[in-house]
Design a protein around this motif. Structure first.
Motif, mmCIF file in Angstrom:
data_model
loop_
_atom_site.group_PDB
_atom_site.id
_atom_site.type_symbol
_atom_site.label_atom_id
_atom_site.label_comp_id
_atom_site.label_asym_id
_atom_site.label_seq_id
_atom_site.Cartn_x
_atom_site.Cartn_y
_atom_site.Cartn_z
ATOM 1 N N UNK A 40 0.820 -1.211 0.000
ATOM 2 C CA UNK A 40 0.000 0.000 0.000
ATOM 3 C C UNK A 40 0.858 1.268 0.000
ATOM 4 N N UNK A 41 2.131 1.147 0.377
ATOM 5 C CA UNK A 41 3.000 2.343 0.446
ATOM 6 C C UNK A 41 4.189 2.279 -0.506
ATOM 7 N N UNK A 42 4.444 1.113 -1.128
ATOM 8 C CA UNK A 42 5.587 0.996 -2.030
ATOM 9 C C UNK A 42 5.297 -0.088 -3.059
ATOM 10 N N UNK A 43 5.861 -0.001 -4.257
ATOM 11 C CA UNK A 43 5.639 -1.053 -5.259
ATOM 12 C C UNK A 43 6.142 -2.407 -4.770
ATOM 13 N N UNK A 44 5.498 -3.449 -5.215
ATOM 14 C CA UNK A 44 5.866 -4.799 -4.779
ATOM 15 C C UNK A 44 7.293 -5.152 -5.183
ATOM 16 N N UNK A 45 7.795 -4.540 -6.284
ATOM 17 C CA UNK A 45 9.142 -4.854 -6.755
ATOM 18 C C UNK A 45 10.222 -4.369 -5.791
ATOM 19 N N UNK A 46 9.862 -3.475 -4.874
ATOM 20 C CA UNK A 46 10.867 -2.947 -3.951
ATOM 21 C C UNK A 46 10.957 -3.756 -2.660
ATOM 22 N N UNK A 70 16.477 1.224 -5.368
ATOM 23 C CA UNK A 70 17.794 1.847 -5.575
ATOM 24 C C UNK A 70 17.980 3.075 -4.678
ATOM 25 N N UNK A 71 19.198 3.258 -4.235
ATOM 26 C CA UNK A 71 19.511 4.431 -3.426
ATOM 27 C C UNK A 71 19.416 4.202 -1.940
ATOM 28 N N UNK A 72 18.947 3.012 -1.527
ATOM 29 C CA UNK A 72 18.809 2.719 -0.101
ATOM 30 C C UNK A 72 19.435 1.355 0.243
ATOM 31 N N UNK A 73 20.727 1.209 0.014
ATOM 32 C CA UNK A 73 21.355 -0.076 0.342
ATOM 33 C C UNK A 73 21.352 -0.317 1.856
ATOM 34 N N UNK A 74 21.112 -1.578 2.232
ATOM 35 C CA UNK A 74 21.126 -2.010 3.633
ATOM 36 C C UNK A 74 19.975 -1.416 4.454
ATOM 37 N N UNK A 100 22.023 -2.567 9.433
ATOM 38 C CA UNK A 100 23.447 -2.463 9.733
ATOM 39 C C UNK A 100 24.216 -2.070 8.471
ATOM 40 N N UNK A 101 25.037 -1.019 8.571
ATOM 41 C CA UNK A 101 25.829 -0.547 7.426
ATOM 42 C C UNK A 101 25.072 0.334 6.466
ATOM 43 N N UNK A 102 23.862 0.747 6.813
ATOM 44 C CA UNK A 102 23.077 1.603 5.916
ATOM 45 C C UNK A 102 23.659 3.013 5.867
ATOM 46 N N UNK A 103 23.528 3.629 4.698
ATOM 47 C CA UNK A 103 23.994 5.004 4.517
ATOM 48 C C UNK A 103 22.973 5.954 5.129
ATOM 49 N N UNK A 104 23.426 6.776 6.092
ATOM 50 C CA UNK A 104 22.520 7.670 6.809
ATOM 51 C C UNK A 104 22.835 9.123 6.502
#
Length: 225
Positions: A40-46, A70-74, A100-104
């Motif tokens: 309901x908030x994001x496409x199923x492919x994500x 894309x753009x949100x690794x980890x 863990x290890x996400x870009x903030x």
């Protein structure tokens, strides 16, 4: 009793078993319910595969899913589900949270502090530019001083050979500002001789004129002879 690594590990395992025992099995297995909330908030492919769960306070379970956006690794899709007495499991909230290890993003800084840092940076830059200008002026003053020293050295190097017998300095090999002094002297002498010649010619002309007047008088009055 003394704690040992083996005892600590066993205690951790017991705690996990206790949590699992407390957590409602329906919440841990509510992946379909959680996915439906995410769609309901994001496409199923994500939304990727399940990535575990966390037991929260009050018996709430947060189900995690891998993020393929894309753009949100980890980062992980997280859906919190709970059971109300006498009801089926329900979704409390769904969101994207860093793993863990996400870009903030950098920590938020209040505008007043950012403005103070900017003003301090501008003041430091102005001070550096002022120092650079002062250094350039100092270099120019040093160059002028060097030129004056060179001129003084040239004057000190002058000796008697650089002057005429009368003590006047020789400039431009006998010339003054490109004018030949000897040529000026010759021109002056020529002008003086020409004036003398003009005066002599004028005297001769006057004498001849007087002689002509006398001759005319003699011819006009023969009795005066």
């Amino acid at each position: 009793m003394t704690s040992t690594p083996e005892n600590d590990e066993q205690a951790a395992d017991d705690a996990v078993e206790t949590v699992d025992a407390v957590a409602d099995a329906r919440l841990i297995d509510a992946h379909d319910l959680a996915r439906a909330a995410l769609y309901e908030i994001t496409p199923a492919a994500t939304v990727g595969a399940p990535a575990g769960y966390t037991l929260e306070e009050g018996g709430v379970v947060s189900l995690r899913f891998a993020n393929t956006m894309p753009g949100y690794p980890n980062w992980l899709w997280t859906v919190s589900v709970a059971v109300v007495d006498g009801a089926e499991p329900t979704v409390l909230e769904a969101e994207l949270l860093p793993g863990e290890g996400a870009l903030l993003a950098p920590e938020w800084v209040p505008w007043a502090e950012r403005l103070a840092e900017y003003q301090a940076a501008q003041a430091a830059l102005a001070a550096e530019q002022g120092d650079a200008e002062a250094s350039d002026e100092g270099d120019e003053d040093a160059d002028e001083a060097d030129d004056e020293d060179d001129l003084d050295d040239d004057i000190d190097d002058l000796d008697a050979a650089d002057f005429d017998e009368d003590g006047s300095p020789i400039l431009h090999a006998g010339d003054v500002d490109g004018v030949d002094i000897d040529e000026l002297d010759e021109d002056a002498e020529d002008d003086e001789n020409a004036d003398e010649d003009d005066e002599a010619d004028a005297g001769d002309a006057a004498a001849e004129e007087d002689d002509d007047e006398i001759d005319d008088a003699d011819e006009s009055d023969p009795t005066e002879r």
